[in-house]
Scaffold this motif. Structure first.
Motif, short mmCIF file in Angstrom:
data_model
loop_
_atom_site.label_atom_id
_atom_site.label_comp_id
_atom_site.label_asym_id
_atom_site.label_seq_id
_atom_site.Cartn_x
_atom_site.Cartn_y
_atom_site.Cartn_z
N VAL A 119 0.82 -1.22 0.00
CA VAL A 119 0.00 0.00 0.00
C VAL A 119 0.86 1.26 0.00
O VAL A 119 0.49 2.28 -0.60
N PHE A 120 2.03 1.23 0.65
CA PHE A 120 2.76 2.45 0.94
C PHE A 120 4.10 2.53 0.19
O PHE A 120 4.83 1.55 0.07
N ASP A 121 4.40 3.75 -0.26
CA ASP A 121 5.72 4.03 -0.86
C ASP A 121 6.78 4.20 0.22
O ASP A 121 7.96 3.97 -0.02
N LEU A 122 6.36 4.68 1.40
CA LEU A 122 7.28 5.01 2.47
C LEU A 122 6.68 4.60 3.80
O LEU A 122 5.53 4.91 4.09
N VAL A 123 7.47 3.88 4.60
CA VAL A 123 7.11 3.57 5.99
C VAL A 123 8.18 4.19 6.88
O VAL A 123 9.38 4.03 6.62
N THR A 124 7.75 4.89 7.92
CA THR A 124 8.70 5.59 8.79
C THR A 124 8.39 5.27 10.25
O THR A 124 7.29 4.83 10.59
N SER A 125 9.36 5.53 11.11
CA SER A 125 9.14 5.39 12.54
C SER A 125 10.29 6.03 13.29
O SER A 125 11.45 5.91 12.88
N ARG A 126 9.98 6.70 14.36
CA ARG A 126 11.01 7.27 15.23
C ARG A 126 10.93 6.58 16.59
O ARG A 126 9.93 6.68 17.28
N HIS A 127 11.95 5.82 16.90
CA HIS A 127 12.08 5.09 18.16
C HIS A 127 11.00 4.03 18.34
O HIS A 127 10.32 4.00 19.38
N PRO A 128 10.82 3.14 17.36
CA PRO A 128 9.88 2.04 17.57
C PRO A 128 10.36 1.12 18.68
O PRO A 128 11.57 0.96 18.90
N VAL A 129 9.42 0.52 19.39
CA VAL A 129 9.80 -0.41 20.47
C VAL A 129 10.53 -1.61 19.89
O VAL A 129 11.60 -2.00 20.37
#
Length: 253
Positions: free
Chosen positions: A112-122
């Protein structure tokens, strides 16, 4: 100098929802990574049509990254107080805020997504990240690295074993990403100085970042906190070191 009791009362009553640490202004500092994650996040969001921000917290980092978002912008969060805060901040700007479970799968179809992001995932769900990315899509994140703020953690829990010190090592991220079918194209690691100028700052930090000292309460650690208050009063700020890892990985086209 403010008394131990005053600092404890203030820190215990401070709200800790969201991912805004402004309560610590003037009371604690943390050196920032050289790469500037939020700025780089904004650049990457500008070039895609569909993006997903995982574990968005209160939505503060995502909200500050771009003035306008891609046509499809989704953010997930699992902790109810953060979810409510993220919804209030992001939904007026066209972001779909979705409740995320504590374990896989993500509530989205494949590719579905072109970009997946996360800041400090567990803990990154690498297989799920790969599944929801379109071919040629990118995962771009800032992770907490190994032994982050362990000087503070070990002050309360005592010495941790060698294996625990190596958890979250960048090598593990690379191996897990590749096992999920992604190719790591950039990975950087930095250790960054943290300073706590009073015991109230320590209490607030451990109430907010709950996985640092699991089950932390003032009552449980009152004696250690009082010793820390005396130490800071006599010797100056308590120093620890955060560990941060920049990760960029691509799904083959």
């Amino acid at each position: 100098m403010r008394s131990f009791a005053e600092l404890v009362r203030e820190a215990e009553s401070a709200p800790v929802e969201g991912w805004d640490f402004s309560w610590l202004d003037g009371r604690a500092t943390e050196q920032r990574p050289s790469w500037g994650y939020q700025r780089l996040l904004g650049q990457r969001l500008a070039g895609v049509d569909a993006a997903l921000d995982l574990e968005t917290g209160g939505g503060e980092v995502l909200a500050g990254a771009r003035a306008t978002f891609p046509p499809l912008m989704v953010a997930t969060e699992s902790w109810p107080p953060n979810l409510a805060k993220a919804a209030g901040l992001l939904r007026p700007r066209g972001v779909h805020v979705v409740a995320q479970g504590e374990s896989p799968p993500l509530p989205f179809a494949e590719a579905v997504f072109d970009l997946v992001t996360s800041r400090h995932p567990v803990a990154p769900w690498w297989d799920e990240i790969s599944r929801v990315l379109r071919p040629g899509g990118t995962y771009f994140a800032q992770h907490v690295g190994p032994a982050s703020a362990f000087e503070l953690v070990e002050y309360f829990l005592g010495p941790l074993d060698r294996r625990t010190h190596r958890l979250r090592h960048p090598h593990h991220d690379r191996a897990a990403a590749e096992a999920a079918g992604l190719r790591v194209v950039d990975q950087r690691h930095e250790r960054l100085r943290m300073e706590f100028f009073d015991v109230g700052a320590v209490i607030y930090f451990l109430r907010k970042v709950v996985w640092m000292v699991p089950g932390f309460t003032v009552e449980t650690y009152r004696d250690r906190l009082r010793e820390l208050h005396d130490q800071i009063t006599e010797r100056g700020p308590f120093v620890a070191h955060a560990s941060r890892v920049l990760v960029e990985a691509r799904k083959p086209a």
